[in-house]
Design an enzyme around this catalytic site. Structure first.
Site, PDB file in Angstrom:
ATOM      1  N   PHE A  59       0.823  -1.206   0.000  1.00  0.00           N
ATOM      2  CA  PHE A  59       0.000   0.000   0.000  1.00  0.00           C
ATOM      3  C   PHE A  59       0.865   1.267   0.000  1.00  0.00           C
ATOM      4  O   PHE A  59       0.632   2.191  -0.790  1.00  0.00           O
ATOM      5  CB  PHE A  59      -0.918  -0.008   1.223  1.00  0.00           C
ATOM      6  CG  PHE A  59      -1.726   1.234   1.422  1.00  0.00           C
ATOM      7  CD1 PHE A  59      -2.981   1.377   0.855  1.00  0.00           C
ATOM      8  CD2 PHE A  59      -1.240   2.275   2.212  1.00  0.00           C
ATOM      9  CE1 PHE A  59      -3.728   2.523   1.059  1.00  0.00           C
ATOM     10  CE2 PHE A  59      -1.975   3.428   2.420  1.00  0.00           C
ATOM     11  CZ  PHE A  59      -3.228   3.548   1.837  1.00  0.00           C
ATOM     12  N   ASP A  60       1.862   1.318   0.872  1.00  0.00           N
ATOM     13  CA  ASP A  60       2.729   2.502   0.980  1.00  0.00           C
ATOM     14  C   ASP A  60       3.431   2.796  -0.340  1.00  0.00           C
ATOM     15  O   ASP A  60       3.442   3.926  -0.826  1.00  0.00           O
ATOM     16  CB  ASP A  60       3.810   2.285   2.043  1.00  0.00           C
ATOM     17  CG  ASP A  60       3.267   2.046   3.428  1.00  0.00           C
ATOM     18  OD1 ASP A  60       2.303   1.267   3.559  1.00  0.00           O
ATOM     19  OD2 ASP A  60       3.828   2.606   4.381  1.00  0.00           O
TER      20      ASP A  60
END
Length: 269
Positions: A199-200
């Site tokens: 996600f990051d």
């Protein structure tokens, strides 16, 4: 969703002219042993050092131990908890950030491996309007880290791969110490598909692709020997995530509409 409780105004720093709110999310999964100690430490730091209002949100990722009980019994003003029925750090951040009314949203790992003295330099460029996102970097000049050679090599190889294969300009995608202007991150979230550890990286790649400013803060970081991260599985998921993003780029589907840079002026007022 209940309204966040703001802290008292007695601070070591003078108050800024206009009210600002920073929301710090702490995603957790089966962290009953360290949760209360870490949240109390984070709470004390923010109350003493941050010249803005803030709220701490504990995001419980479907824990199977007493994590939820500990989170809901913490008798600290400005600390709240949300529960998710499915695991996934990205899923937890999406849930809280997409509903946040704060000016700036942030997150950090519950083990507080990153020195909290890096938090004010992390959020100030966002609140001033200088930058759109900010990341703590263990690989930037001036950072000081303590960790084993295995994790060091994997981290450096992964970030090198991002720079060569994905043309990323940020130096450290995986450090659990990040922040963003809320209106910016809420515009990006619909185009971010991953719900877990990638996600990051996906968020940062998208931010750079649409021309946003990513500020890096060199941090002091100490490895947590009790980390629950499966390094091999996470590395494989990251490689699959990069392949998926590359396909979306080739297909012209990796983009987002973000607020005009002029919106930054309002934060700096």
């Amino acid at each position: 969703m209940s309204e966040p409780i703001l802290f008292p105004r007695e601070r070591r720093f003078p108050r800024v002219p206009s009210r600002r709110l920073v929301e710090v999310v702490v995603p957790v999964y089966n962290e009953e042993r360290v949760l209360e100690r870490s949240i109390r430490r984070l709470h004390a730091y923010l109350q003493a050092e941050l010249p803005y209002d803030f709220v701490i949100t504990i995001a419980d990722n479907a824990s199977t131990d007493r994590t939820w009980d500990v989170a809901t019994r913490l008798a600290l003003p400005g600390v709240r908890a949300v529960h998710l029925d499915e695991k996934g750090r990205g899923r937890a951040l999406r849930r809280v950030w997409s509903a946040s009314a704060a000016d700036v949203v942030a997150y950090m790992d519950v083990d507080l491996s990153t020195d909290l003295r890096g938090f004010l330099p992390l959020v100030m460029p966002l609140l001033s309007g200088h930058s759109d996102l900010a990341i703590g970097s263990r690989l930037a000049r001036g950072a000081r880290i303590v960790r084993g050679p295995k994790r060091e090599i994997i981290s450096r190889c992964y970030n090198l791969l991002l720079r060569t294969a994905m043309r990323a300009r940020f130096s450290d995608a995986q450090c659990g110490f990040k922040a963003a202007r809320t209106e910016i991150v809420q515009a990006l979230l619909p185009a971010v598909e991953d719900e877990e550890w990638f996600f990051d990286t996906e968020l940062l790649l998208l931010a750079e692709r649409v021309g946003l400013r990513v500020h890096e803060v060199p941090v002091d970081w100490t490895d947590d020997p009790d980390s629950r991260v499966d390094i091999v599985r996470t590395a494989l998921d990251d490689l699959r995530g990069m392949a998926r993003v590359r396909r979306r780029i080739r297909q012209g589907r990796f983009s987002a509409v973000v607020p005009s840079p002029r919106a930054s002026v309002g934060l700096a007022a």
